[in-house]
Write a protein that holds these residues in place. Structure first.
Motif, mmCIF file in Angstrom:
data_model
loop_
_atom_site.group_PDB
_atom_site.id
_atom_site.type_symbol
_atom_site.label_atom_id
_atom_site.label_comp_id
_atom_site.label_asym_id
_atom_site.label_seq_id
_atom_site.Cartn_x
_atom_site.Cartn_y
_atom_site.Cartn_z
ATOM 1 N N GLU A 1 38.656 68.462 -56.714
ATOM 2 C CA GLU A 1 38.414 67.085 -57.147
ATOM 3 C C GLU A 1 36.928 66.762 -57.022
ATOM 4 O O GLU A 1 36.397 65.951 -57.790
ATOM 5 C CB GLU A 1 39.235 66.111 -56.305
ATOM 6 C CG GLU A 1 40.740 66.228 -56.491
ATOM 7 C CD GLU A 1 41.478 65.026 -55.947
ATOM 8 O OE1 GLU A 1 41.190 63.908 -56.420
ATOM 9 O OE2 GLU A 1 42.326 65.206 -55.053
ATOM 10 N N ALA B 1 35.132 67.950 -60.215
ATOM 11 C CA ALA B 1 35.545 67.128 -61.352
ATOM 12 C C ALA B 1 34.897 65.759 -61.299
ATOM 13 O O ALA B 1 34.424 65.237 -62.320
ATOM 14 C CB ALA B 1 37.067 66.998 -61.375
ATOM 15 N N TRP C 1 38.327 74.476 -58.868
ATOM 16 C CA TRP C 1 39.195 73.387 -59.341
ATOM 17 C C TRP C 1 39.319 72.269 -58.305
ATOM 18 O O TRP C 1 40.390 71.720 -58.075
ATOM 19 C CB TRP C 1 40.576 73.911 -59.720
ATOM 20 C CG TRP C 1 40.592 74.763 -60.946
ATOM 21 C CD1 TRP C 1 39.651 75.670 -61.343
ATOM 22 C CD2 TRP C 1 41.616 74.795 -61.952
ATOM 23 N NE1 TRP C 1 40.017 76.270 -62.526
ATOM 24 C CE2 TRP C 1 41.223 75.753 -62.924
ATOM 25 C CE3 TRP C 1 42.819 74.132 -62.123
ATOM 26 C CZ2 TRP C 1 41.990 76.050 -64.046
ATOM 27 C CZ3 TRP C 1 43.592 74.427 -63.236
ATOM 28 C CH2 TRP C 1 43.174 75.376 -64.196
ATOM 29 N N ALA D 1 37.501 68.154 -66.850
ATOM 30 C CA ALA D 1 37.662 69.300 -65.958
ATOM 31 C C ALA D 1 39.024 69.239 -65.306
ATOM 32 O O ALA D 1 39.557 68.155 -65.054
ATOM 33 C CB ALA D 1 36.576 69.295 -64.882
ATOM 34 N N SER D 2 39.588 70.402 -65.015
ATOM 35 C CA SER D 2 40.835 70.459 -64.249
ATOM 36 C C SER D 2 40.542 70.266 -62.772
ATOM 37 O O SER D 2 39.478 70.674 -62.277
ATOM 38 C CB SER D 2 41.526 71.812 -64.450
ATOM 39 O OG SER D 2 41.953 71.973 -65.781
ATOM 40 N N SER D 3 41.482 69.667 -62.068
ATOM 41 C CA SER D 3 41.336 69.518 -60.614
ATOM 42 C C SER D 3 42.709 69.553 -59.971
ATOM 43 O O SER D 3 43.655 68.937 -60.476
ATOM 44 C CB SER D 3 40.622 68.208 -60.265
ATOM 45 O OG SER D 3 41.336 67.090 -60.724
ATOM 46 N N SER E 1 39.099 61.003 -59.071
ATOM 47 C CA SER E 1 38.330 60.781 -60.299
ATOM 48 C C SER E 1 38.726 59.505 -61.021
ATOM 49 O O SER E 1 37.930 58.958 -61.800
ATOM 50 C CB SER E 1 38.489 61.980 -61.232
ATOM 51 O OG SER E 1 39.846 62.321 -61.419
ATOM 52 N N TRP F 1 32.652 72.894 -68.224
ATOM 53 C CA TRP F 1 33.992 73.397 -67.930
ATOM 54 C C TRP F 1 34.229 74.723 -68.648
ATOM 55 O O TRP F 1 34.184 75.783 -68.037
ATOM 56 C CB TRP F 1 35.065 72.369 -68.296
ATOM 57 C CG TRP F 1 36.417 72.786 -67.794
ATOM 58 C CD1 TRP F 1 37.499 73.112 -68.525
ATOM 59 C CD2 TRP F 1 36.790 72.971 -66.417
ATOM 60 N NE1 TRP F 1 38.548 73.477 -67.702
ATOM 61 C CE2 TRP F 1 38.135 73.410 -66.402
ATOM 62 C CE3 TRP F 1 36.119 72.809 -65.198
ATOM 63 C CZ2 TRP F 1 38.821 73.687 -65.215
ATOM 64 C CZ3 TRP F 1 36.806 73.093 -64.019
ATOM 65 C CH2 TRP F 1 38.135 73.520 -64.028
ATOM 66 N N LYS G 1 44.129 68.507 -65.975
ATOM 67 C CA LYS G 1 42.899 67.785 -66.310
ATOM 68 C C LYS G 1 43.026 66.273 -66.161
ATOM 69 O O LYS G 1 42.092 65.533 -66.460
ATOM 70 C CB LYS G 1 42.444 68.134 -67.735
ATOM 71 C CG LYS G 1 41.995 69.576 -67.901
ATOM 72 C CD LYS G 1 41.385 69.815 -69.268
ATOM 73 C CE LYS G 1 40.928 71.256 -69.427
ATOM 74 N NZ LYS G 1 42.062 72.203 -69.514
#
Length: 809
Positions: free
Chosen positions: A550, A553, A548, A502-504, A609, A473, A597
């Motif tokens: 999903e 992530a 970013w 991680a951001s999504s 996630s 990340w 995140k």
């Protein structure tokens, strides 16, 4: 133990629950008024008001508690969130049943400086937004001998920026204002139990349990006091009973019980304690819970609970929620904590401040181990007032949450290597103060460990250290995770990995999630460094150069979780964070002012996630096809497309449009999705996916429909707006980015802004992808809900470089 009994700690709930000092307790939730500004003085809050006269100003609004100043503006894309004073007022109805009894107000937390007034008289003050505190208002009530039905209570809260307070305003979360936790009215006799600490230890023979009880009495101490102590097991059966007579301010008792049952994350067995005080014929009943359990962090090795290795599988929690900010009700908290447990977590770090006893109680009863910390977070080190607050909050945190068996670590700080609040950044001063906090924590509680995250020059001070590892990340690639973690583990005595992930942007997916990341370097460590969190500048990194999704992530989570299963020395790890939350330092994120995140959005809607973690951690059988929030996939006709299924079952069969695509057996080390993946050929248009999982001869199913788009698209040139009616009161407004041929641009990430006029209002400022009037598109689409107040209204959607789209009714 006596030096622990420095503060009054009370939790309000029914029955034999956590720390309740009185049967006579009332949550003050209703009939409050609030004004978000300062007053000229207390008289403005209590003076008689006649309608239409100047004294009616300022204008107060009716509210209920808990309440936060920043329920909306924390995620308003157009303003800085409010930092300043606000006032609350109500009328108390006092009915103390005790002759010469004491009347208390318990504040479970409020931000950030608080003053309490009864009538025009100041009754108490507190600095610090997260620890509990109590005000005895008995003396002030003497001013109202003839009217105990209308006692004016006024409270001033203030979250103004202050460099002599913790946490720093540089923190990656909002420093909220308001009475955002419950306020309680409590009646106790003139002598009362104010605090009890319980230590429960299993004997060496494992057949006996030793219980040490230390209590503190408050109020009038001129008479001898009798205490009736009773212990109950989880089935509410009486285990032990004793009488205690004392003329002192403290009381102690040591008990031994046979065959104690231990508390664990799978079976969180809790004992109950009841202590009934009798003095001058008046009685008070104190109740609480405790448990037997032992733990240890092996040096350079794993974590053990009750003598058996336990891999800590954890997450983090902020006190933040869509529409209310920090003012989460007990029902909201309960739902969130149950979702965390249902995900399979057995550990949580409460970031970055002590949290409500409701949270701690749920951790006790659900079986979730806890790292709880004080809000010494970023900015450097302030002066004497600053340091005194930090020590006071550490003392309060430990004394108030001492009895919770879920707590195993007291956190002393977070990212204290982050400068910015002061002209000088003195590492030696920070080390000295960290050592002082560490010593204080061990004096207050020698049974638990101390910890910090990301302050390398202090890593040798605390018992457990977490470095910064953000493989895939902020630095490097996620395939480096195991090697980087091993190197970091060797540098400290006891290692734990807090914060990774991680951001999504919920609803954004990709057929090629790694596209464009070929320039991300490996081999230089995976720590987060200055500037890495920014979306501009610096070296190539996924956080800046990725899209970013999903999809990415989930791959990062999936890889990291499979690696953690093969690291026998690992104590555990906690991904950051369970839920998206608001932050003042990320205005340019796809949802402005939201750290994205989380594995659920800010309103607790699961992202894809969430099910990745459930597939590794949950013991309850589950199956989930990736892509429930991916309504349109794309590619060429006849082209293979990857379908992943997350499941903890032994084998899964996938069906496409009713035809079996074969059975796959789960193998945790077969990436991705533990080997539960298929390459399929979608038909152009509608497709139906179904997964059937088998576990111990039981079947579990998941299914949904999607569209497969084979048309290619050019850059977006226009916006399409449509209304999707929910009912007569509410509708969704959906906007789509189209190219010149009116083909949906499935990779469009334009920022769009919604606005309305007429008999309608936006349901916005929620900090969610479907609840922000400014938001980035997810796969070419965005939507927001409207509330209709009449039949004539207009909705506009704007995006830079594109023609504004209008809908008029």
């Amino acid at each position: 133990m006596r030096n622990l009994l420095l503060t009054i700690s009370i939790f309000i709930c029914s029955g034999l629950q956590a720390q309740n000092i009185s049967t006579y307790t009332q949550r003050l939730n209703e009939n409050w008024q609030f004004v978000r500004e300062d007053l000229g003085g207390i008289w403005e809050a209590v003076r008689p008001v006649k309608e239409g006269q100047p004294e009616a100003l300022p204008l107060w609004e009716d509210i209920e508690l808990p309440h936060c100043f920043n329920a909306s503006d924390a995620v308003d894309p157009d303003v800085n969130y409010y930092e300043g004073p606000g006032w609350y007022r109500t009328k108390l109805h006092i009915e103390n049943p005790y002759e010469n009894g004491r009347t208390l107000l318990l504040f479970e937390g409020g931000g950030q400086k608080t003053d309490v007034y009864i009538g025009t008289e100041k009754a108490g003050s507190h600095v610090g937004g997260y620890d509990e505190w109590t005000v005895d208002i008995t003396e002030q009530l003497g001013s109202f001998p003839s009217d105990f039905n209308n006692v004016p209570l006024s409270i001033r809260c203030d979250n103004s920026r202050d460099l002599e307070m913790i946490p720093s305003d540089l923190s990656d979360f909002n420093v909220y204002g308001g009475l955002y936790r419950y306020v309680n009215l409590i009646y106790v006799p003139e002598t009362y139990i104010s605090q009890v600490h319980i230590q429960a230890v299993i004997g060496d023979d494992e057949k006996t349990g030793q219980i040490k009880i230390d209590g503190l009495l408050a109020g009038d101490r001129s008479n001898k006091t009798q205490l009736k102590l009773q212990l109950f097991n989880q089935q509410n059966e009486l285990v032990e009973e004793e009488l205690i007579n004392t003329a002192n301010e403290t009381f102690e008792r040591e008990l031994t019980i046979k065959n104690p049952k231990v508390w664990s994350t799978d079976d969180p067995y809790l004992y109950n304690i009841s202590i009934e005080l009798t003095v001058n014929g008046q009685r008070q009943k104190y109740t609480d819970r405790f448990a037997f359990r032992s733990f240890r962090f092996e040096e350079k090795g794993p974590f053990y609970l009750n003598g058996e290795r336990l891999l800590l599988r954890g997450t983090h929690r902020h006190e933040d929620h869509a529409g209310v900010a920090a003012a989460m009700t007990e029902d909201m908290i309960r739902k969130e904590m149950q979702m965390i447990k249902d995900m399979g977590a057995n550990f949580i770090r409460l970031g970055h401040y002590q949290q409500s006893r409701i949270v701690l109680n749920l951790c006790d009863s659900l079986g979730i181990l806890v790292w709880e910390e004080i809000p010494w977070c970023r900015g450097g080190l302030g002066g004497a007032i600053y340091q005194e607050q930090a020590k006071r909050m550490l003392t309060n945190m430990i004394t108030q949450h001492f009895n919770h068996p879920s707590v195993i670590m007291w956190g002393l700080g977070n990212e204290n290597d982050w400068p910015g609040d002061y002209p000088e950044f003195d590492k030696n001063a920070i080390r000295a103060f960290m050592s002082e906090l560490n010593d204080l924590a061990h004096r207050l509680d020698s049974s638990r460990k101390t910890s910090i995250r990301r302050c390398d020059f202090c890593k040798d001070i605390v018992d457990v250290y977490s470095p910064s590892i953000w493989a895939g990340w902020y630095r490097g690639k996620y395939t480096e995770y195991k090697d980087v973690s091993l190197e970091e583990m060797k540098r400290v005595d006891r290692f734990f990995h807090a914060e990774w992930g991680a951001s999504s942007h919920a609803g954004r997916h990709s057929e090629d999630p790694d596209m464009g990341l070929e320039h991300v370097r490996t081999g230089g460590g995976a720590d987060e460094r200055s500037g890495d969190a920014a979306l501009v500048g610096g070296q190539a990194r996924v956080s800046r150069d990725g899209d970013w999704t999903e999809t990415y992530a989930c791959n990062l989570f999936d890889w990291t979780l499979k690696e953690q299963e093969t690291m026998p020395w690992l104590t555990g790890a906690a991904f950051w964070a369970f839920k998206d939350f608001s932050t003042p330092i990320r205005p340019e994120n796809p949802v402005p002012y939201v750290n994205q995140k989380g594995v659920v959005t800010r309103d607790l809607t699961p992202k894809e996630s969430y099910y990745v973690f459930q597939s590794y951690w949950s013991k309850k059988p589950m199956v989930h096809i990736y892509g429930h929030t991916w309504p349109v996939r794309w590619g060429k006709a006849g082209e293979s497309r990857l379908v992943k299924v997350y499941s903890n079952c032994e084998e899964v069969e996938l069906f496409l449009n009713g035809k079996s695509q074969g059975i796959k057996k789960r193998d945790a080390q077969n990436f991705p999705a533990a080997g539960l993946y298929w390459n399929v050929e979608f038909e152009s248009g509608k497709n139906h996916l179904k997964a059937v999982a088998i576990s111990t001869k039981e079947k579990y199913e998941d299914e949904f429909e999607l569209d497969y788009q084979t048309q290619t698209w050019l850059p977006a040139t226009q916006l399409k707006i449509e209304e999707i009616e929910i009912d007569k009161q509410y509708s969704w407004i959906k906007v789509s980015a189209l190219d010149q041929n009116k083909v949906l641009c499935l990779d469009a990430r334009n920022k769009v802004s919604f606005s309305v006029a007429g008999d309608v209002q936006l349901i916005d400022n929620l900090g969610t992808p479907n609840g922000s009037r400014v938001v980035q598109l997810a796969n070419g689409v965005a939507k927001i809900k409207i509330e209709k107040e009449g039949e004539r209204y207009s909705v506009a959607v704007q995006s830079q470089g594109l023609k504004t789209a209008l809908l008029t009714q």
